[in-house]
Scaffold this motif. Structure first.
Motif, PDB file in Angstrom:
ATOM      1  N   GLY A 163       5.304  -0.295   8.553  1.00  0.00           N
ATOM      2  CA  GLY A 163       5.348   0.660   7.459  1.00  0.00           C
ATOM      3  C   GLY A 163       6.492   1.651   7.597  1.00  0.00           C
ATOM      4  N   VAL A 164       6.667   2.435   6.544  1.00  0.00           N
ATOM      5  CA  VAL A 164       7.708   3.449   6.514  1.00  0.00           C
ATOM      6  C   VAL A 164       7.117   4.738   5.961  1.00  0.00           C
ATOM      7  CG1 VAL A 164       8.488   2.760   4.201  1.00  0.00           C
ATOM      8  CG2 VAL A 164      10.067   3.966   5.723  1.00  0.00           C
ATOM      9  N   THR A 165       7.611   5.866   6.457  1.00  0.00           N
ATOM     10  CA  THR A 165       7.182   7.180   5.968  1.00  0.00           C
ATOM     11  C   THR A 165       8.367   7.881   5.317  1.00  0.00           C
ATOM     12  OG1 THR A 165       5.520   7.419   7.697  1.00  0.00           O
ATOM     13  CG2 THR A 165       6.244   9.424   6.628  1.00  0.00           C
ATOM     14  N   LEU A 166       8.136   8.422   4.124  1.00  0.00           N
ATOM     15  CA  LEU A 166       9.191   9.101   3.377  1.00  0.00           C
ATOM     16  C   LEU A 166       8.733  10.509   3.006  1.00  0.00           C
ATOM     17  CD1 LEU A 166      10.025   6.150   0.953  1.00  0.00           C
ATOM     18  CD2 LEU A 166      11.317   6.807   2.989  1.00  0.00           C
ATOM     19  N   PRO A 167       9.660  11.486   2.942  1.00  0.00           N
ATOM     20  CA  PRO A 167       9.289  12.879   2.624  1.00  0.00           C
ATOM     21  C   PRO A 167       9.084  13.090   1.118  1.00  0.00           C
ATOM     22  CG  PRO A 167      11.643  12.737   2.954  1.00  0.00           C
ATOM     23  CD  PRO A 167      11.115  11.360   3.226  1.00  0.00           C
ATOM     24  N   LEU A 168       8.221  12.268   0.540  1.00  0.00           N
ATOM     25  CA  LEU A 168       8.021  12.308  -0.913  1.00  0.00           C
ATOM     26  C   LEU A 168       6.606  12.714  -1.300  1.00  0.00           C
ATOM     27  CD1 LEU A 168       9.966   9.078  -2.024  1.00  0.00           C
ATOM     28  CD2 LEU A 168      10.784  11.453  -1.972  1.00  0.00           C
ATOM     29  N   GLY A 169       5.895  13.376  -0.383  1.00  0.00           N
ATOM     30  CA  GLY A 169       4.597  13.915  -0.756  1.00  0.00           C
ATOM     31  C   GLY A 169       4.745  14.926  -1.882  1.00  0.00           C
ATOM     32  N   THR A 170       3.697  15.155  -2.616  1.00  0.00           N
ATOM     33  CA  THR A 170       3.802  16.009  -3.806  1.00  0.00           C
ATOM     34  C   THR A 170       4.201  17.440  -3.473  1.00  0.00           C
ATOM     35  OG1 THR A 170       1.394  16.276  -3.666  1.00  0.00           O
ATOM     36  CG2 THR A 170       2.227  14.635  -5.223  1.00  0.00           C
ATOM     37  N   LEU A 171       3.604  18.011  -2.420  1.00  0.00           N
ATOM     38  CA  LEU A 171       3.984  19.370  -2.024  1.00  0.00           C
ATOM     39  C   LEU A 171       5.395  19.405  -1.455  1.00  0.00           C
ATOM     40  CD1 LEU A 171       0.719  20.697  -0.341  1.00  0.00           C
ATOM     41  CD2 LEU A 171       1.714  21.478  -2.490  1.00  0.00           C
ATOM     42  N   ALA A 172       5.748  18.351  -0.691  1.00  0.00           N
ATOM     43  CA  ALA A 172       7.094  18.284  -0.106  1.00  0.00           C
ATOM     44  C   ALA A 172       8.146  18.200  -1.203  1.00  0.00           C
ATOM     45  CB  ALA A 172       7.196  17.074   0.823  1.00  0.00           C
TER      46      ALA A 172
ATOM     47  N   VAL B 128       0.867  -1.186   0.000  1.00  0.00           N
ATOM     48  CA  VAL B 128       0.000   0.000   0.000  1.00  0.00           C
ATOM     49  C   VAL B 128       0.897   1.226   0.000  1.00  0.00           C
ATOM     50  CG1 VAL B 128      -1.706   1.335   1.283  1.00  0.00           C
ATOM     51  CG2 VAL B 128      -1.871  -1.168   1.209  1.00  0.00           C
ATOM     52  N   GLY B 129       0.636   2.142  -0.915  1.00  0.00           N
ATOM     53  CA  GLY B 129       1.356   3.405  -0.956  1.00  0.00           C
ATOM     54  C   GLY B 129       0.377   4.554  -0.863  1.00  0.00           C
ATOM     55  N   ASP B 130       0.465   5.333   0.193  1.00  0.00           N
ATOM     56  CA  ASP B 130      -0.437   6.477   0.396  1.00  0.00           C
ATOM     57  C   ASP B 130       0.363   7.756   0.156  1.00  0.00           C
ATOM     58  OD1 ASP B 130      -2.209   8.424   1.176  1.00  0.00           O
ATOM     59  OD2 ASP B 130      -2.790   7.444   3.042  1.00  0.00           O
ATOM     60  N   LEU B 131       0.094   8.394  -0.979  1.00  0.00           N
ATOM     61  CA  LEU B 131       0.809   9.611  -1.358  1.00  0.00           C
ATOM     62  C   LEU B 131      -0.020  10.828  -0.991  1.00  0.00           C
ATOM     63  CD1 LEU B 131       3.341  10.724  -2.900  1.00  0.00           C
ATOM     64  CD2 LEU B 131       1.851  10.839  -4.912  1.00  0.00           C
TER      65      LEU B 131
END
Length: 500
Positions: free
Chosen positions: A159-168, A138-141
């Motif tokens: 799970g893991v969280t990465l700073p790859l959100g679209t605004l980020a 599951v990838g939640d963008l």
């Protein structure tokens, strides 16, 4: 005098995301969630957090104004319980606590600031609640972060969280796509958790990925507009993501009317992240889910026994109770078709069986429609239905089964070819058989309970018999016989009505 059934209390989730602030009101707290109100405001709270460490003042003002409206709307709708959550922007920004304090005063409820692992888990639970037996990553963008988590059935792994959100990404790269690509490559190229997705499904959650899916649906001429469960082979999704990036480079994304003005600049970043996920994870399929953190939050609050229930059958039962003439008749129809399947030895796997049961529950929901249009209208209602835990292929099968129940099996009343093409030839034939069985069952029972249990199937060689108990023999007529013989022919038998 029979008392009216007490209406279940509604529940709402206020979701303060890095890009949008949203209110969703659900009809009730149940296994099959039905939204009765859904509104978002694209505030862009996270657009400067990476570079300044702060929520932008204008974004804060816009978000607080939206929350005032949402609180008022909850009062107008008499919502029973309100839950509020906040994600990456609020947990990362220095002024996040101050904003949350103001937001809590407006909303009148405690706002849970989700940690990265908690957000990832709720996203996975949302997918579990809305997709039958998921197996993949599951990838939640969102606007501020990307959550990745492994899911298999009802099991969720860390799970893991990465700073790859679209605004980020837009912020970190200073709107340079080359710089953004370097960031994405650095974060994803050697990610072990992604590599566990090889040959499985990647479940794409999040508004900007849904916007990409909407464009793909339109451009491919796909017959269903339902976003949830829309899936494409990973190779096709990779080509599409690359095409989106080329269009962005040529400044040709500005006029995509299917996507809001505020979200269009973010499409390129969403496509970039999806491209690298496919390249690293090498999944077989990309499936889009509209069920995410909000649905996962409510799903997590259900009793364990209710979480274990089949979401599709719960949704179909709710529609059955709302729209059918007799909810109990549909349950009897399930048992009646169970007996038919056993007697004629119709091959079914577990998925075939649950889809047949769902079709039984939905077989009478079109009775109020004009007789000339019951087939087409009910088909449309089912294939576009607001429920989860069913694939698009499954939607088509169930819809076609009920279509044939209403429209009949003549060549003059064939369903749309584009819907037929969503199922295999074997599924189409099985839908005809099930539709023919419905035509017999509803004719002899008038959709009322108590009749079908008084009829029985028997098989003798190549002969299929429908036996009526003595108390029901007056129901038998020539029309019943002709419909039953039609059903028998479809399963390779001759049909005979027997009065006991």
């Amino acid at each position: 005098m029979k008392r009216p059934r007490k209406r279940a209390s509604s529940v709402a989730v206020i979701d303060i995301g890095s890009n949008s602030v949203r209110l969703v009101v659900y009809e009730s707290m149940s296994r099959s969630l039905v939204s009765v109100f859904n509104e978002k405001t694209l505030c862009g709270l996270g657009r400067e957090v990476q570079s300044t460490g702060l929520l932008a003042p204008d974004a804060v003002a816009k978000a607080l104004t939206s929350l005032k409206r949402f609180r008022a709307l909850c009062k107008v709708q008499k919502v029973g319980r309100v839950h509020a959550i906040a994600t990456a922007a609020c947990r990362d920004a220095t002024n996040g606590p101050d904003f949350i304090a103001k937001a809590e005063r407006i909303c009148g409820v405690k706002i849970e600031i989700l940690s990265g692992p908690r957000e990832a888990k709720l996203s996975a639970l949302g997918v579990i609640s809305g997709i039958h037996k998921p197996d993949g990553i599951v990838g939640d963008l969102g606007g501020g972060s990307l959550e990745l988590i492994d899911v298999r059935g009802n099991s969720v792994r860390g799970g893991v969280t990465l700073p790859l959100g679209t605004l980020a990404l837009q912020d970190l790269s200073h709107k340079s796509l080359k710089r953004a690509e370097r960031i994405v490559r650095s974060e994803l190229s050697d990610l072990t958790r992604l590599k566990a997705g090889r040959g499985r499904t990647f479940y794409a959650v999040g508004g900007t990925w849904r916007a990409l899916a909407r464009i793909h649906i339109i451009q491919s001429g796909y017959p269903l507009g339902v976003m949830h469960g829309y899936s494409v082979p990973a190779s096709d999704a990779l080509d599409f993501a690359r095409r989106v990036r080329r269009l962005a480079a040529a400044n040709m994304l500005a006029n995509i009317e299917a996507v809001s003005d505020a979200r269009r600049p973010l499409l390129t970043y969403a496509a970039l992240v999806l491209e690298y996920i496919i390249r690293v994870a090498q999944p077989k399929t990309i499936a889009f889910s509209t069920f995410g953190v909000r649905e996962g939050l409510l799903y997590s609050m259900l009793p364990e026994a209710e979480r274990a229930m089949d979401g599709l059958l719960c949704g179909a039962q709710a529609l059955n109770e709302l729209l059918s003439r007799s909810a109990r008749h549909a349950q009897e129809l399930i048992g009646w078709t169970d007996r038919l399947v056993r007697v004629v030895r119709l091959r079914e796997n577990d998925e075939d069986r649950r889809l047949r049961h769902a079709a039984c529950l939905l077989s009478d929901i079109g009775w109020r429609v004009h007789p000339d249009h019951r087939g087409e209208q009910t088909l449309s209602l089912i294939v576009n239905g607001n429920f989860g835990s069913i694939s698009h292929q499954g939607r088509a099968f169930v819809g076609l089964s009920v279509f044939f129940r209403y429209a009949g099996l003549s060549e003059q009343n064939e369903p749309p070819v584009v819907i037929q093409e969503l199922v295999t030839p074997a599924q189409l034939e099985r839908a005809r058989v099930l539709g023919a069985a419905f035509r017999v069952a509803h004719l002899i029972s008038a959709a009322r309970p108590g009749v079908l249990p008084a009829t029985h199937f028997r098989s003798q060689g190549r002969k299929l018999m429908l036996v009526f108990e003595h108390k029901m023999v007056d129901i038998v007529a020539d029309r019943v016989g002709s419909r039953f013989r039609q059903l028998a022919r479809l399963v390779g038998r001759s049909g005979l009505i027997v009065r006991r």
